[in-house]
Scaffold this motif. Structure first.
Motif, PDB file in Angstrom:
ATOM      1  N   VAL A  36       0.727  -1.204   0.081  1.00  0.00           N
ATOM      2  CA  VAL A  36      -0.081   0.040  -0.011  1.00  0.00           C
ATOM      3  C   VAL A  36       0.893   1.179   0.094  1.00  0.00           C
ATOM      4  O   VAL A  36       0.520   2.347  -0.784  1.00  0.00           O
ATOM      5  N   ARG A  37       1.846   1.232   0.915  1.00  0.00           N
ATOM      6  CA  ARG A  37       2.836   2.441   0.703  1.00  0.00           C
ATOM      7  C   ARG A  37       3.462   2.555  -0.640  1.00  0.00           C
ATOM      8  O   ARG A  37       3.854   3.844  -0.939  1.00  0.00           O
ATOM      9  N   THR A  38       3.864   1.561  -1.216  1.00  0.00           N
ATOM     10  CA  THR A  38       4.586   1.739  -2.369  1.00  0.00           C
ATOM     11  C   THR A  38       3.963   2.296  -3.585  1.00  0.00           C
ATOM     12  O   THR A  38       4.139   2.876  -4.279  1.00  0.00           O
ATOM     13  N   MET A  39       2.284   2.007  -3.394  1.00  0.00           N
ATOM     14  CA  MET A  39       1.325   2.465  -4.251  1.00  0.00           C
ATOM     15  C   MET A  39       1.221   4.132  -4.365  1.00  0.00           C
ATOM     16  O   MET A  39       0.998   4.485  -5.319  1.00  0.00           O
ATOM     17  N   ILE A  53      -4.269  12.232  -3.662  1.00  0.00           N
ATOM     18  CA  ILE A  53      -4.568  10.631  -3.652  1.00  0.00           C
ATOM     19  C   ILE A  53      -3.333   9.829  -3.276  1.00  0.00           C
ATOM     20  O   ILE A  53      -3.604   8.975  -2.531  1.00  0.00           O
ATOM     21  N   SER A  54      -2.180  10.060  -3.764  1.00  0.00           N
ATOM     22  CA  SER A  54      -1.080   9.738  -3.310  1.00  0.00           C
ATOM     23  C   SER A  54      -0.950   9.842  -1.731  1.00  0.00           C
ATOM     24  O   SER A  54      -0.532   8.932  -0.872  1.00  0.00           O
ATOM     25  N   GLU A  55      -1.148  11.063  -1.174  1.00  0.00           N
ATOM     26  CA  GLU A  55      -0.965  11.163   0.337  1.00  0.00           C
ATOM     27  C   GLU A  55      -2.280  10.548   1.059  1.00  0.00           C
ATOM     28  O   GLU A  55      -1.913  10.081   2.319  1.00  0.00           O
ATOM     29  N   LEU A  56      -3.162  10.351   0.400  1.00  0.00           N
ATOM     30  CA  LEU A  56      -4.323   9.761   1.036  1.00  0.00           C
ATOM     31  C   LEU A  56      -3.935   8.083   1.021  1.00  0.00           C
ATOM     32  O   LEU A  56      -4.337   7.891   2.210  1.00  0.00           O
ATOM     33  N   VAL A  57      -3.318   7.563   0.105  1.00  0.00           N
ATOM     34  CA  VAL A  57      -2.897   6.372   0.154  1.00  0.00           C
ATOM     35  C   VAL A  57      -1.804   6.023   1.191  1.00  0.00           C
ATOM     36  O   VAL A  57      -1.689   5.045   2.104  1.00  0.00           O
ATOM     37  N   TYR A  58      -0.770   7.007   1.372  1.00  0.00           N
ATOM     38  CA  TYR A  58       0.363   6.906   2.255  1.00  0.00           C
ATOM     39  C   TYR A  58      -0.302   7.014   3.640  1.00  0.00           C
ATOM     40  O   TYR A  58       0.217   6.269   4.406  1.00  0.00           O
ATOM     41  N   SER A  59      -1.302   8.066   3.946  1.00  0.00           N
ATOM     42  CA  SER A  59      -1.920   7.970   5.235  1.00  0.00           C
ATOM     43  C   SER A  59      -2.616   6.817   5.525  1.00  0.00           C
ATOM     44  O   SER A  59      -2.736   6.258   6.790  1.00  0.00           O
ATOM     45  N   ALA A  60      -3.294   6.163   4.624  1.00  0.00           N
ATOM     46  CA  ALA A  60      -3.936   4.827   4.856  1.00  0.00           C
ATOM     47  C   ALA A  60      -2.908   3.828   5.087  1.00  0.00           C
ATOM     48  O   ALA A  60      -3.263   3.173   6.102  1.00  0.00           O
TER      49      ALA A  60
END
Length: 340
Positions: A36-39, A53-60
């Motif tokens: 998930v972090r790599t995504m 969206i990248s920051e949302l995925v990183y936070s998730a």
């Protein structure tokens, strides 16, 4: 009501299955978190709104680590060395730190610059209050970032498995004269065998965190930590009074952080995680080279020249240096990247 209850029961079963999976497969769970972090890195810069969206995925991914660690701690029956109210405070503070960049970017997208600074101010106020309560009320020592340190899946969980197995003393022979530790021929099975030297068995860092108490701060050290905690709010206040291009916020923040660091750096911290936090703070002092107005006046031209030189003359470095040059302006605009 019956349908609602059915949905609740389904969600409960899904949650129970997931917790059981996490407890049985910590390595696979860590792989999922890394994926998930790599995504988040792959998404950045690919399309419109990709940074948000990248920051949302990183936070998730960070929230997923926090959630999975809480499941693993319950499975190991190892709670944090804190009261229930303190644990909740640490959890909320961790959540704030993980989502602060996304909240800033989302507020800027929805409400413009004024909404962005309002959200930044509210987040910093809540973080400062939480940290003051932890420091002054719960006597939790120096504040780490993140507040709840993620589990080291290899060391913490691996050592727990070793503890559940056969004790080391039962599988080793100690010479009476030499004191040398020798593994007998009747060693455990291949899966349970320790291939390293028996005397060098890795201790559990999880047990160290659970059994060790924070180093008690003296009056001078408590004042220094209070200055460190209050520095972000003082910097925001100076920004509001003096403007973004003024040197005063940069200088005031730097003086406060250096004075706090000078006092705390002379202390002898007993725990590994406290020493790691001081090393982190030492590294973060370099961020002042990347913070405006110092970056705009002195650092920007030299950093971009160095990156361009490396990208043009060192094979392979361009794959990292060129995207970094493109991302630096975006990085500079995000307050929590620079000052959080």
């Amino acid at each position: 009501m019956s349908r609602f209850k059915e949905h609740v029961d389904k969600l409960t079963r899904v949650y129970e299955r997931y917790t059981e999976y996490v407890r049985r497969n910590p390595a696979a769970t860590a792989q999922l978190e890394s994926t998930v972090r790599t995504m988040s890195y792959l998404i950045a810069g690919r399309f419109a709104d990709s940074h948000e969206i990248s920051e949302l995925v990183y936070s998730a991914s960070n929230l997923l680590v926090l959630f999975n660690d809480s499941i693993l701690r319950k499975g190991l029956r190892c709670a944090l060395p804190a009261t229930l109210s303190q644990q909740r405070l640490l959890t909320w503070l961790s959540v704030l730190e993980y989502v602060e960049v996304f909240l800033e970017m989302g507020a800027c997208k929805l409400w413009g610059d004024a909404g962005r600074w309002l959200v930044i101010g509210l987040i910093q106020i809540f973080k400062t209050i939480f940290r003051f309560v932890l420091l002054l009320w719960y006597k939790s020592g120096i504040q780490t970032s993140p507040p709840i340190i993620p589990l080291d899946r290899g060391a913490d969980l691996g050592s727990e498995d070793d503890d559940n197995g056969e004790p080391e003393d039962a599988t080793c022979f100690v010479g009476q004269r030499s004191g040398r530790v020798i593994r007998p021929l009747g060693s455990p099975s291949l899966q349970a065998r320790l291939w390293g030297a028996p005397s060098q068995k890795k201790s559990s860092s999880l047990k160290e965190k659970l059994l060790s108490k924070p180093t008690q701060l003296r009056l001078q050290e408590s004042i220094a930590e209070t200055v460190y905690i209050g520095r972000p709010l003082i910097h925001l206040l100076c920004l509001g009074l003096c403007g973004k291009q003024s040197w005063k916020p940069w200088l005031v923040s730097g003086v406060l952080e250096l004075s706090s660091f000078a006092v705390l750096n002379e202390s002898r911290f007993e725990n590994r995680w406290e020493r790691a936090e001081m090393r982190r703070r030492t590294f973060l002092l370099l961020y002042y080279l990347l913070r405006s107005p110092f970056y705009d006046k002195f650092s920007e031209e030299k950093i971009l020249f160095l990156l361009r030189l490396l990208a043009d003359h060192v094979p392979g470095i361009g794959l990292i240096a060129r995207p970094l040059m493109d991302y630096l302006p975006t990085w500079q605009k995000i307050y929590f990247y620079n000052w959080g």
